[in-house]
Scaffold this active site. Structure first.
Site, PDB file in Angstrom:
ATOM      1  N   GLU A  75       0.862  -1.187   0.000  1.00 58.58           N
ATOM      2  CA  GLU A  75       0.000   0.000   0.000  1.00 58.58           C
ATOM      3  C   GLU A  75       0.900   1.239   0.000  1.00 58.58           C
ATOM      4  O   GLU A  75       1.887   1.279   0.753  1.00 58.58           O
ATOM      5  CB  GLU A  75      -0.830  -0.056   1.286  1.00 58.58           C
ATOM      6  CG  GLU A  75      -1.545   1.198   1.667  1.00 58.58           C
ATOM      7  CD  GLU A  75      -2.096   1.133   3.101  1.00 58.58           C
ATOM      8  OE1 GLU A  75      -2.914   1.983   3.435  1.00 58.58           O
ATOM      9  OE2 GLU A  75      -1.713   0.234   3.872  1.00 58.58           O
ATOM     10  N   ASP A 122      14.180  -3.437  13.497  1.00 63.63           N
ATOM     11  CA  ASP A 122      15.051  -2.504  12.763  1.00 63.63           C
ATOM     12  C   ASP A 122      14.472  -1.096  12.935  1.00 63.63           C
ATOM     13  O   ASP A 122      14.185  -0.387  11.968  1.00 63.63           O
ATOM     14  CB  ASP A 122      15.102  -2.899  11.284  1.00 63.63           C
ATOM     15  CG  ASP A 122      16.233  -2.183  10.538  1.00 63.63           C
ATOM     16  OD1 ASP A 122      17.013  -1.448  11.164  1.00 63.63           O
ATOM     17  OD2 ASP A 122      16.323  -2.366   9.303  1.00 63.63           O
TER      18      ASP A 122
HETATM   19  P1  ADP Z   1      14.826  -0.392   2.192  1.00 64.33           P
HETATM   20  O1  ADP Z   1      14.296  -1.787   2.350  1.00 64.33           O
HETATM   21  O2  ADP Z   1      15.660  -0.196   0.965  1.00 64.33           O
HETATM   22  O3  ADP Z   1      15.514   0.131   3.436  1.00 64.33           O
HETATM   23  P2  ADP Z   1      12.370   1.029   2.917  1.00 64.33           P
HETATM   24  O4  ADP Z   1      11.341  -0.023   3.127  1.00 64.33           O
HETATM   25  O5  ADP Z   1      12.988   1.613   4.139  1.00 64.33           O
HETATM   26  O6  ADP Z   1      13.518   0.520   1.920  1.00 64.33           O
HETATM   27  O7  ADP Z   1      11.695   2.171   2.038  1.00 64.33           O
HETATM   28  C1  ADP Z   1      12.461   3.220   1.461  1.00 64.33           C
HETATM   29  C2  ADP Z   1      11.757   4.566   1.657  1.00 64.33           C
HETATM   30  O8  ADP Z   1      10.499   4.528   0.999  1.00 64.33           O
HETATM   31  C3  ADP Z   1      11.436   4.853   3.120  1.00 64.33           C
HETATM   32  O9  ADP Z   1      12.482   5.562   3.735  1.00 64.33           O
HETATM   33  C4  ADP Z   1      10.190   5.674   3.024  1.00 64.33           C
HETATM   34  O10 ADP Z   1      10.507   7.050   2.842  1.00 64.33           O
HETATM   35  C5  ADP Z   1       9.504   5.195   1.771  1.00 64.33           C
HETATM   36  N1  ADP Z   1       8.404   4.226   2.026  1.00 64.33           N
HETATM   37  C6  ADP Z   1       8.514   3.021   2.635  1.00 64.33           C
HETATM   38  N2  ADP Z   1       7.345   2.375   2.656  1.00 64.33           N
HETATM   39  C7  ADP Z   1       6.458   3.193   2.051  1.00 64.33           C
HETATM   40  C8  ADP Z   1       5.049   3.094   1.749  1.00 64.33           C
HETATM   41  N3  ADP Z   1       4.351   1.999   2.055  1.00 64.33           N
HETATM   42  N4  ADP Z   1       4.458   4.130   1.119  1.00 64.33           N
HETATM   43  C9  ADP Z   1       5.184   5.225   0.774  1.00 64.33           C
HETATM   44  N5  ADP Z   1       6.500   5.372   1.018  1.00 64.33           N
HETATM   45  C10 ADP Z   1       7.143   4.384   1.639  1.00 64.33           C
END
Ligand code: ADP
Length: 297
Positions: free
Chosen positions: A97, A201
């Protein structure tokens, strides 16, 4: 396989999962992650958050999906809904989402603190989890154990130190790290944590608020362990509001000795950063080890 077919496969998985046809209109990169590449996939009236990595890392996304579901099932903290997780050609993808992030205010920090304490009330009879996962891109072993200090010694600190040795970080780090590892049970002589569900984390880059300032967490590395490990990590890189800590402690006070044990818990992440990102973290790792050894003497 070209990118067009990747995005077509992603769209097909979205349609299969949601039961509604999905056609993408645009793909925008999303920055902020450490490990994967991330995108906002825009359809006609819905959009999704998509992470990509190599197909041989699909297990990493599969573990993330199970962590997100475990947190969702706890009904304590909001996480993004999982839409799809699969591979296409050489790439693995995870579709979530899409959440438009808003701004934290003091009451969102308070809510996050209370909700995290509630997550930590979810317990199981053993430390570990039903599967391994990753911390960053590093394997995180989660074999079941009844002995928390031994779990930490073998599956957390010991695992990272061993990997550091393989990467050429020998000498003092290993010598003093081994001494710490041999004696760390001394930090638990009058403290017996139980296995709480952890995000695993929990740094500021993995928490956010939606447009209504309601908190959410994402990108977990779940397992059951001492709740202090989650709270400690929030302090490692900073960024959490004072209201968060006040609300957590009001909901479930931390026990004496936390200030020392948090160093042990954060050492795990610092050595992981040393292994992932290089020698800039060596001094911090060695200093934490010295500090902990001085507490044990
Ligand atoms: P990684 O696994 O590379 O660390 P993340 O899951 O932390 O990646 O996601 C990268 C960035 O994307 C996050 O820092 C956040 O800003 C954004 N993000 C993460 N999940 C969502 C989401 N469901 N909707 C919108 N933006 C998101």
């Amino acid at each position: 396989m070209d990118n067009q077919s990747l995005w077509q496969d992603v769209s097909a998985e979205i349609a299969k999962s949601t039961g509604s046809a999905f056609k993408f209109k645009s793909i925008m990169p999303v920055h902020g992650g450490d490990i994967n590449t991330a995108y906002r996939l825009q359809g006609t009236d819905t959009c999704y958050f998509v992470k990509l990595n190599r197909a041989d890392r699909l297990f990493m996304f599969a573990a993330e999906v199970q962590g997100l579901k475990e947190i969702a099932d706890s009904q304590t903290l909001r996480v993004p809904d999982v839409i799809a997780c699969a591979a296409s050609g050489h790439q693995a993808f995870l579709v979530l989402e899409y959440i438009d992030f808003g701004r934290f205010n003091p009451s969102s920090w308070r809510l996050l603190g209370r909700q995290l304490a509630k997550l930590h009330r979810v317990r199981q009879p053993f430390f570990g989890w039903h599967r391994d996962n990753t911390i960053g891109s590093t394997l995180q072993v989660n074999e079941q154990s009844n002995d928390w200090p031994q779990f930490w010694q073998r599956q957390r600190l010991g695992f990272q130190l061993q990997w550091a040795a393989e990467r050429g970080y020998g000498g003092k780090l290993q010598r003093r790290g081994e001494q710490l590892s041999d004696s760390l049970a001394g930090l638990f002589s009058d403290y017996r944590p139980y296995p709480s569900l952890l995000h695993g984390d929990l740094w500021a880059g993995n928490v956010a608020v939606d447009g209504n300032s309601q908190p959410l967490v994402y990108d977990p590395a779940c397992y059951y362990g001492d709740r202090e490990a989650d709270v400690a990590m929030t302090e490692l890189f900073g960024g959490f509001g004072a209201d968060f800590y006040a609300a957590y402690r009001e909901t479930w006070p931390l026990e004496p000795g936390y200030a020392v044990r948090k160093l042990l818990y954060n050492l795990y992440h610092v050595v992981n950063h040393l292994n992932l990102f290089g020698p800039g973290y060596l001094g911090q790792a060695e200093a934490l080890i010295e500090r902990l050894l001085s507490e044990l003497n």
